[in-house]
Design a protein around this motif. Structure first.
Motif, PDB file in Angstrom:
ATOM      1  N   UNK A  32      59.068  43.766  63.712  1.00 46.64           N
ATOM      2  CA  UNK A  32      57.681  44.037  64.039  1.00 46.64           C
ATOM      3  C   UNK A  32      57.243  45.474  63.754  1.00 46.64           C
ATOM      4  N   UNK A  33      58.042  46.520  63.992  1.00 44.62           N
ATOM      5  CA  UNK A  33      57.557  47.863  63.651  1.00 44.62           C
ATOM      6  C   UNK A  33      57.347  48.039  62.145  1.00 44.62           C
ATOM      7  N   UNK A  34      58.205  47.457  61.345  1.00 45.57           N
ATOM      8  CA  UNK A  34      58.057  47.575  59.893  1.00 45.57           C
ATOM      9  C   UNK A  34      56.814  46.830  59.435  1.00 45.57           C
ATOM     10  N   UNK A  39      51.082  46.767  57.712  1.00 45.39           N
ATOM     11  CA  UNK A  39      49.696  46.424  58.039  1.00 45.39           C
ATOM     12  C   UNK A  39      48.842  47.684  58.135  1.00 45.39           C
ATOM     13  N   UNK A  40      49.387  48.732  58.723  1.00 45.29           N
ATOM     14  CA  UNK A  40      48.653  49.996  58.849  1.00 45.29           C
ATOM     15  C   UNK A  40      48.297  50.565  57.478  1.00 45.29           C
ATOM     16  N   UNK A  41      49.251  50.526  56.552  1.00 46.37           N
ATOM     17  CA  UNK A  41      48.981  51.032  55.200  1.00 46.37           C
ATOM     18  C   UNK A  41      47.921  50.177  54.497  1.00 46.37           C
ATOM     19  N   UNK A 111      51.333  39.103  57.044  1.00 45.25           N
ATOM     20  CA  UNK A 111      52.209  40.044  57.732  1.00 45.25           C
ATOM     21  C   UNK A 111      52.097  39.915  59.247  1.00 45.25           C
ATOM     22  N   UNK A 112      50.906  39.606  59.741  1.00 45.69           N
ATOM     23  CA  UNK A 112      50.742  39.422  61.179  1.00 45.69           C
ATOM     24  C   UNK A 112      51.464  38.165  61.668  1.00 45.69           C
ATOM     25  N   UNK A 113      51.655  37.195  60.778  1.00 45.91           N
ATOM     26  CA  UNK A 113      52.352  35.969  61.181  1.00 45.91           C
ATOM     27  C   UNK A 113      53.844  36.212  61.377  1.00 45.91           C
TER      28      UNK A 113
END
Length: 114
Positions: A32-34, A39-41, A111-113
């Motif tokens: 999840x952190x990766x 997602x942030x990028x 990515x959120x999935x």
């Protein structure tokens, strides 16, 4: 003697189930952190695309792809999301704001999935 064997078997099974449960939890928590970094990028790239700053957006998309390589497991989802990011990069280079935004939003959902 039979009660002792049954009790020991139950204790061993309980401890082994607990150990397996903790390992499975640790594996999901490392992804999840990766995924959050990716997602942030991508979200930063979307903001730059809306401002028509395509060079900065491409830098963020390259960073997102590099961070996505660190995600373990879920290879099919990661591969599909990376393909969408690449398509977004191509459309960003061509100046297609709507097309790149659509592809990058789909990639964020994948990515959120995870």
């Amino acid at each position: 003697m039979k009660i002792l064997k049954t009790s020991m078997l139950a204790i061993i099974l309980t401890f082994s189930a607990g150990a397996i449960g903790n390992l499975a939890y640790a594996e999901t928590s490392t992804d999840s952190p990766v995924a959050g970094e990716v997602i942030s990028h991508i979200e930063s790239a979307l903001a730059e695309i809306q401002n028509s700053d395509f060079n900065t957006a491409r830098v963020h998309l390259k960073a997102a792809r590099a961070a996505a390589e660190k995600i373990s497991g879920h290879d099919d989802v990661v591969q599909a999301a990376n393909a969408l990011v690449i398509q977004g990069q191509i459309k960003t280079k061509g100046g297609d704001i709507k097309g790149s935004s659509d592809d990058l939003n789909k990639a964020i959902e994948l990515y959120k999935s995870l």
